[in-house]
Write a protein that holds these residues in place. Structure first.
Motif, PDB file in Angstrom:
ATOM      1  N   PHE A 185      -9.154  -6.211  -4.663  1.00 22.77           N
ATOM      2  CA  PHE A 185      -8.033  -6.169  -3.735  1.00 22.77           C
ATOM      3  C   PHE A 185      -6.955  -5.239  -4.292  1.00 22.77           C
ATOM      4  CE2 PHE A 185     -10.046 -10.234  -2.913  1.00 22.77           C
ATOM      5  CZ  PHE A 185     -10.003 -10.341  -1.529  1.00 22.77           C
ATOM      6  N   SER A 186      -6.456  -4.335  -3.460  1.00 17.39           N
ATOM      7  CA  SER A 186      -5.301  -3.510  -3.830  1.00 17.39           C
ATOM      8  C   SER A 186      -4.077  -4.227  -3.280  1.00 17.39           C
ATOM      9  CB  SER A 186      -5.422  -2.108  -3.238  1.00 17.39           C
ATOM     10  OG  SER A 186      -6.587  -1.469  -3.726  1.00 17.39           O
ATOM     11  N   VAL A 187      -3.207  -4.694  -4.177  1.00 19.90           N
ATOM     12  CA  VAL A 187      -2.164  -5.653  -3.810  1.00 19.90           C
ATOM     13  C   VAL A 187      -0.776  -5.154  -4.173  1.00 19.90           C
ATOM     14  CG1 VAL A 187      -1.332  -8.002  -4.187  1.00 19.90           C
ATOM     15  CG2 VAL A 187      -3.790  -7.554  -4.135  1.00 19.90           C
ATOM     16  N   ARG A 188       0.174  -5.394  -3.265  1.00 20.22           N
ATOM     17  CA  ARG A 188       1.601  -5.200  -3.558  1.00 20.22           C
ATOM     18  C   ARG A 188       2.253  -6.575  -3.590  1.00 20.22           C
ATOM     19  NH1 ARG A 188       1.612  -0.749   0.442  1.00 20.22           N
ATOM     20  NH2 ARG A 188       1.644   1.237  -0.667  1.00 20.22           N
ATOM     21  N   THR A 189       2.872  -6.900  -4.699  1.00 17.38           N
ATOM     22  CA  THR A 189       3.539  -8.198  -4.817  1.00 17.38           C
ATOM     23  C   THR A 189       5.004  -8.112  -4.395  1.00 17.38           C
ATOM     24  OG1 THR A 189       4.064  -7.753  -7.138  1.00 17.38           O
ATOM     25  CG2 THR A 189       2.010  -8.929  -6.669  1.00 17.38           C
ATOM     26  N   ALA A 190       5.513  -6.896  -4.152  1.00 14.06           N
ATOM     27  CA  ALA A 190       6.882  -6.697  -3.687  1.00 14.06           C
ATOM     28  C   ALA A 190       6.899  -5.515  -2.729  1.00 14.06           C
ATOM     29  CB  ALA A 190       7.823  -6.432  -4.861  1.00 14.06           C
ATOM     30  N   ARG A 191       7.778  -5.556  -1.728  1.00 12.87           N
ATOM     31  CA  ARG A 191       7.811  -4.503  -0.713  1.00 12.87           C
ATOM     32  C   ARG A 191       8.123  -3.133  -1.307  1.00 12.87           C
ATOM     33  NH1 ARG A 191       8.279  -5.246   4.835  1.00 12.87           N
ATOM     34  NH2 ARG A 191       8.044  -7.374   5.570  1.00 12.87           N
ATOM     35  N   ASP A 192       8.925  -3.097  -2.380  1.00 16.35           N
ATOM     36  CA  ASP A 192       9.318  -1.810  -2.962  1.00 16.35           C
ATOM     37  C   ASP A 192       8.330  -1.302  -4.009  1.00 16.35           C
ATOM     38  OD1 ASP A 192       9.830  -3.711  -4.854  1.00 16.35           O
ATOM     39  OD2 ASP A 192      11.888  -3.100  -5.278  1.00 16.35           O
ATOM     40  N   GLN A 193       7.199  -1.988  -4.160  1.00 10.44           N
ATOM     41  CA  GLN A 193       6.175  -1.531  -5.103  1.00 10.44           C
ATOM     42  C   GLN A 193       5.419  -0.365  -4.486  1.00 10.44           C
ATOM     43  OE1 GLN A 193       3.512  -4.607  -6.498  1.00 10.44           O
ATOM     44  NE2 GLN A 193       2.023  -3.137  -7.296  1.00 10.44           N
ATOM     45  N   GLU A 194       5.545   0.825  -5.076  1.00  8.04           N
ATOM     46  CA  GLU A 194       4.957   2.025  -4.490  1.00  8.04           C
ATOM     47  C   GLU A 194       3.433   2.021  -4.581  1.00  8.04           C
ATOM     48  OE1 GLU A 194       6.685   5.575  -5.956  1.00  8.04           O
ATOM     49  OE2 GLU A 194       8.745   5.020  -5.396  1.00  8.04           O
ATOM     50  N   GLU A 195       2.900   1.867  -5.782  1.00  7.43           N
ATOM     51  CA  GLU A 195       1.460   1.892  -5.985  1.00  7.43           C
ATOM     52  C   GLU A 195       0.920   0.467  -6.104  1.00  7.43           C
ATOM     53  OE1 GLU A 195      -0.591   4.451  -5.815  1.00  7.43           O
ATOM     54  OE2 GLU A 195       1.131   5.721  -5.328  1.00  7.43           O
ATOM     55  N   PRO A 196      -0.049   0.099  -5.281  1.00  5.48           N
ATOM     56  CA  PRO A 196      -0.596  -1.260  -5.377  1.00  5.48           C
ATOM     57  C   PRO A 196      -1.360  -1.476  -6.674  1.00  5.48           C
ATOM     58  CG  PRO A 196      -1.909   0.081  -3.886  1.00  5.48           C
ATOM     59  CD  PRO A 196      -0.711   0.905  -4.237  1.00  5.48           C
ATOM     60  N   THR A 197      -1.461  -2.725  -7.057  1.00  5.82           N
ATOM     61  CA  THR A 197      -2.215  -3.113  -8.240  1.00  5.82           C
ATOM     62  C   THR A 197      -3.610  -3.537  -7.829  1.00  5.82           C
ATOM     63  OG1 THR A 197      -0.183  -3.906  -9.289  1.00  5.82           O
ATOM     64  CG2 THR A 197      -2.267  -4.674 -10.224  1.00  5.82           C
ATOM     65  N   GLU A 198      -4.624  -3.059  -8.518  1.00  2.00           N
ATOM     66  CA  GLU A 198      -5.990  -3.451  -8.201  1.00  2.00           C
ATOM     67  C   GLU A 198      -6.346  -4.738  -8.955  1.00  2.00           C
ATOM     68  OE1 GLU A 198      -8.907  -0.399  -8.628  1.00  2.00           O
ATOM     69  OE2 GLU A 198      -8.220   0.640  -6.814  1.00  2.00           O
ATOM     70  N   ILE A 199      -6.767  -5.729  -8.198  1.00  4.15           N
ATOM     71  CA  ILE A 199      -7.099  -7.033  -8.761  1.00  4.15           C
ATOM     72  C   ILE A 199      -8.526  -7.397  -8.358  1.00  4.15           C
ATOM     73  CG2 ILE A 199      -6.524  -9.488  -8.796  1.00  4.15           C
ATOM     74  CD1 ILE A 199      -3.659  -8.754  -8.162  1.00  4.15           C
ATOM     75  N   ALA A 200      -9.376  -7.608  -9.335  1.00  7.43           N
ATOM     76  CA  ALA A 200     -10.768  -7.981  -9.070  1.00  7.43           C
ATOM     77  C   ALA A 200     -10.877  -9.503  -8.986  1.00  7.43           C
ATOM     78  CB  ALA A 200     -11.677  -7.450 -10.169  1.00  7.43           C
ATOM     79  N   VAL A 201     -11.477  -9.977  -7.905  1.00  6.82           N
ATOM     80  CA  VAL A 201     -11.658 -11.419  -7.687  1.00  6.82           C
ATOM     81  C   VAL A 201     -13.149 -11.703  -7.610  1.00  6.82           C
ATOM     82  CG1 VAL A 201     -11.233 -13.339  -6.127  1.00  6.82           C
ATOM     83  CG2 VAL A 201      -9.463 -11.598  -6.462  1.00  6.82           C
ATOM     84  N   VAL A 202     -13.602 -12.649  -8.402  1.00  4.64           N
ATOM     85  CA  VAL A 202     -15.016 -13.029  -8.393  1.00  4.64           C
ATOM     86  C   VAL A 202     -15.171 -14.306  -7.571  1.00  4.64           C
ATOM     87  CG1 VAL A 202     -17.010 -13.667  -9.783  1.00  4.64           C
ATOM     88  CG2 VAL A 202     -15.367 -11.998 -10.663  1.00  4.64           C
TER      89      VAL A 202
END
Length: 284
Positions: A185-202
């Motif tokens: 999942f490419s995730v933004r935890t805040a609206r002002d976060q420019e680049e999403p964080t990639e989080i792998a979920v098993v």
């Protein structure tokens, strides 16, 4: 993953009323999904036959022109949302199995979240406490912009919308998955976060009932012990028993209790059972 199903109706959130009929997506033909849906609706909702006939006739040309099954599903959803019947939804084979297992309190393979579409954005919802997504760091309200590096709206992992067609709630989707196959999942935890964080979920086997039990806890607020009980799905005999066990067990000495039922519907029987347990708890 590209299996489709026809119509399923959940009556009062309890059990499927209309059986789904799976077929290969490559066999799709414009207009056939609408025709099959109308056929099932007429059989199950005879009092609405005239309205169903009108809707089918009105939308038949548009359904025949659809370029994909996904496009025709949107046409079919317009039929469902025009009928004054709750818990009417078009589901995939995956969605049918997932909903049925969760409503019955059985473990099933899941990433541990749903996606809700809000103003063109997809946000995490129903994030199961200590479930796969939770353990990976995703929380309710986080914006998901891509799945496996594909935009959410275009991802083959985005399942059919499963929200109640007649109610004005936002589009809600399961995420298709297989056991032990990681989903990124490419995730933004805040609206002002420019680049999403990639989080792998098993994905793994779990259920809402199991994670609700794990989430019961005591919170201290200004010296007062406050019990917290989430009820993710108020169905069958699970919700009342879950609340009773929490009130008589780990929360027995709490001075007040929060019962978290945000956004939940369910069995009227379970609502009354929960109210009875709360009344007894208040008396003591």
């Amino acid at each position: 993953m590209k299996r489709a199903a026809l119509l399923a109706c959940l009556l009062a959130g309890l059990a499927p009323l209309l059986a789904s009929t799976a077929h290969a997506e490559e066999d799709w033909e414009g207009g056939r999904l609408l025709a099959r849906t109308a056929q099932v609706l007429r059989a199950r909702l005879p009092s609405l036959r005239e309205r169903i006939d009108e809707l089918e006739q009105e939308l038949r040309p548009e359904a025949a022109r659809c370029a994909s099954e996904a496009e025709e599903r949107r046409v079919v959803f317009r039929v469902l949302e025009a009928l004054p019947t709750s818990h009417l939804v078009l589901v995939s084979g995956f969605g049918y199995r997932t909903a049925n297992a969760d409503l019955r309190g059985r473990d099933h393979v899941t990433v541990g979240l749903w996606l809700v579409e809000l103003d063109g954005r997809y946000c995490a919802d129903h994030v199961l406490y200590e479930g796969p997504a939770w353990q990976a760091g995703i929380r309710r309200g986080d914006e998901v912009v891509a799945i496996d590096r594909v935009a959410v709206a275009d991802s083959p992992r985005l399942d059919f919308r499963v929200d109640d067609a007649y109610l004005p709630d936002p589009p809600t989707h399961f995420v298709r998955c297989e056991k032990n196959v990681a989903v990124t999942f490419s995730v933004r935890t805040a609206r002002d976060q420019e680049e999403p964080t990639e989080i792998a979920v098993v994905p793994s086997y779990t259920s809402t009932v199991e994670t609700d039990r794990a989430a019961v806890r005591v919170l201290m607020h200004e010296g007062v012990a406050v019990g917290y009980v989430p009820i993710g799905l108020m169905t069958y005999n699970r919700a009342g028993a879950h609340l009773r066990d929490a009130l008589e067990g780990p929360l027995a000495d709490c001075e007040s209790v929060i019962v978290d039922i945000r956004g939940r519907g369910g069995s009227p029987v379970e609502v009354w059972a929960c109210l009875a347990h709360l009344k007894r708890a208040r008396a003591r």
